[in-house]
Design a protein around this motif. Structure first.
Motif, PDB file in Angstrom:
ATOM      1  N   UNK A 113       0.840  -1.189   0.000  1.00 53.09           N
ATOM      2  CA  UNK A 113       0.000   0.000   0.000  1.00 53.09           C
ATOM      3  C   UNK A 113       0.879   1.244   0.000  1.00 53.09           C
ATOM      4  N   UNK A 114       0.313   2.325  -0.520  1.00 51.41           N
ATOM      5  CA  UNK A 114       1.011   3.612  -0.544  1.00 51.41           C
ATOM      6  C   UNK A 114       0.254   4.614   0.315  1.00 51.41           C
ATOM      7  N   UNK A 115       0.994   5.216   1.197  1.00 51.69           N
ATOM      8  CA  UNK A 115       0.394   6.285   2.015  1.00 51.69           C
ATOM      9  C   UNK A 115       0.148   7.511   1.163  1.00 51.69           C
ATOM     10  N   UNK A 116      -0.936   8.232   1.414  1.00 54.18           N
ATOM     11  CA  UNK A 116      -1.168   9.468   0.646  1.00 54.18           C
ATOM     12  C   UNK A 116      -0.090  10.487   0.958  1.00 54.18           C
ATOM     13  N   UNK A 117       0.323  11.196  -0.074  1.00 51.09           N
ATOM     14  CA  UNK A 117       1.364  12.208   0.091  1.00 51.09           C
ATOM     15  C   UNK A 117       0.831  13.376   0.911  1.00 51.09           C
ATOM     16  N   UNK A 118       1.691  13.876   1.796  1.00 48.08           N
ATOM     17  CA  UNK A 118       1.331  15.000   2.647  1.00 48.08           C
ATOM     18  C   UNK A 118       1.810  16.277   2.008  1.00 48.08           C
ATOM     19  N   UNK A 119       0.879  17.180   1.720  1.00 45.81           N
ATOM     20  CA  UNK A 119       1.227  18.456   1.104  1.00 45.81           C
ATOM     21  C   UNK A 119       1.221  19.534   2.146  1.00 45.81           C
ATOM     22  N   UNK A 120       2.219  20.382   2.097  1.00 46.28           N
ATOM     23  CA  UNK A 120       2.326  21.476   3.075  1.00 46.28           C
ATOM     24  C   UNK A 120       1.491  22.661   2.638  1.00 46.28           C
TER      25      UNK A 120
END
Length: 382
Positions: free
Chosen positions: A375-382
């Protein structure tokens, strides 16, 4: 029915190739000019079909009454082709000799939609048509949660995956099918939260109920599918997999099959795991779920992992390991009709301590899912 003869035709009405009715058609066929009737007639009919389509006489119409200043959806090309075929059929009856009408095979206009002579539509959204799986799209997965034995923690692991996909990864494209009709506790807990994404499906050896499991494969065209298998489902499941040619169909549809085999660490459970590896074969990936809640003795798991049988199976099938952490208060949680998240967020259900333990379980089990690399964690956008 009596055959149609010239004497039965209306002598006062003769078809005219110069009439306005045939003006849009550039290719005509005169009965007196046919030297090779079947060959030339078929060629001319195909030309008529092409020319009719090129004239764009048949504009798409709406299935509902048009209203002023309202947007209406056009008919799909397949239904336009039906109207074209109807027109050509009536035209050919007047143009062809009676001896040839009904003998010459007239190509279907719907087939022309697939040729280069007409513009091809890549996708048609109409009615209940299912989307064709696109091999360029991300691979879908069917997650089978099983273990053959009852009481090994299949439902707990299945609930944990639903929480992980929904709450941790924020996924809204997966679907749940609880195939355990005798105890559908996963469905009971998540049917309200998932709504229409909670589907019906089960396995049966009865021929009239055999297709009840097909929804699993159909749902995988839209996204991942989480399947909670009942105990002792092996025979019915094996028949469905074999007769459906599931492994081949999944490969062609860009669907990955994963069996999450839950074990309590007993010799019988591990024997069933090895049998599952052989039964499914190379076309299906396995994950050995070590239920630490039922067997916290690390020496037991280490002994299995060090055995020759385990190492041989590992080398041959390349299965992954997954640790299912201890779920405290499992007796109160397993029969509840609310998601795991509710026990973690609402102290009134298990008390403050119970809510804290549930939160720790969800955190630890999410780390276990991360460790599989599936699984891939959703990317965290600043």
């Amino acid at each position: 029915m009596m055959p149609r003869t010239k004497s039965s035709r209306n002598k006062n009405v003769e078809p005219s190739l110069n009439s306005e009715e045939f003006q849009p058609i550039s290719t005509t066929l005169s009965p007196t000019e046919i030297s090779d009737p079947l060959a030339e007639t078929t060629e001319s009919v195909e030309a008529v079909q092409h020319d009719v389509a090129e004239t764009k006489m048949f504009e798409p119409v709406s299935l509902v009454e048009s209203q002023e200043d309202s947007d209406t959806s056009p008919l799909p090309p397949q239904l336009v082709a039906v109207e074209v075929d109807k027109f050509i059929s009536e035209s050919c009856r007047e143009v062809l000799p009676e001896s040839l009408y009904g003998v010459v095979e007239v190509p279907n206009s719907a087939d022309l939609l697939q040729s280069n002579s007409l513009e091809k539509s890549d996708s048609v959204e109409y009615g209940s048509a299912k989307p064709h799986p696109d091999k360029k799209s991300p691979k879908k997965r069917i997650h089978f949660w099983g273990g053959e034995s009852g009481g090994v923690g299949k439902s707990t692991g299945c609930k944990a995956m639903i929480h992980y996909l929904d709450a941790t990864l924020g996924r809204q494209d997966f679907r749940l099918i609880d195939a355990d009709r005798s105890k559908p506790d996963v469905k009971d807990a998540y049917s309200t939260a998932l709504g229409e994404r909670c589907l019906e499906g089960f396995f049966s050896e009865a021929t009239d109920l055999f297709s009840k499991a097909d929804e699993i494969l159909n749902a995988a065209l839209y996204g991942d599918v989480v399947v909670n298998l009942p105990a002792s489902v092996g025979a019915a499941l094996e028949q469905w997999v074999k007769n459906t040619d599931l492994i081949l169909v999944a490969a062609e549809s860009n669907i990955e099959l994963i069996v999450w085999f839950v074990s309590n660490g007993s010799p019988d459970s591990m024997r069933l795991f090895y049998e599952s590896l052989q039964q499914w074969g190379a076309g299906v990936n396995h994950v050995l779920v070590r239920n630490l809640g039922l067997n916290r003795n690390s020496e037991v798991w280490e002994k299995f992992a060090a055995s020759d049988e385990y190492q041989k199976a590992k080398q041959q099938h390349g299965f992954k390991e997954f640790d299912l952490p201890m779920l405290y208060d499992a007796g109160k949680i397993s029969g509840a009709t609310v998601p795991l998240q509710n026990f973690a967020a609402n102290p009134q259900l298990l008390g403050i301590a119970g809510a804290s333990r549930t939160r720790k379980f969800l955190k630890d089990v999410s780390a276990s899912f991360d460790a599989t690399g599936l699984f891939e964690r959703p990317s965290v956008t600043s």
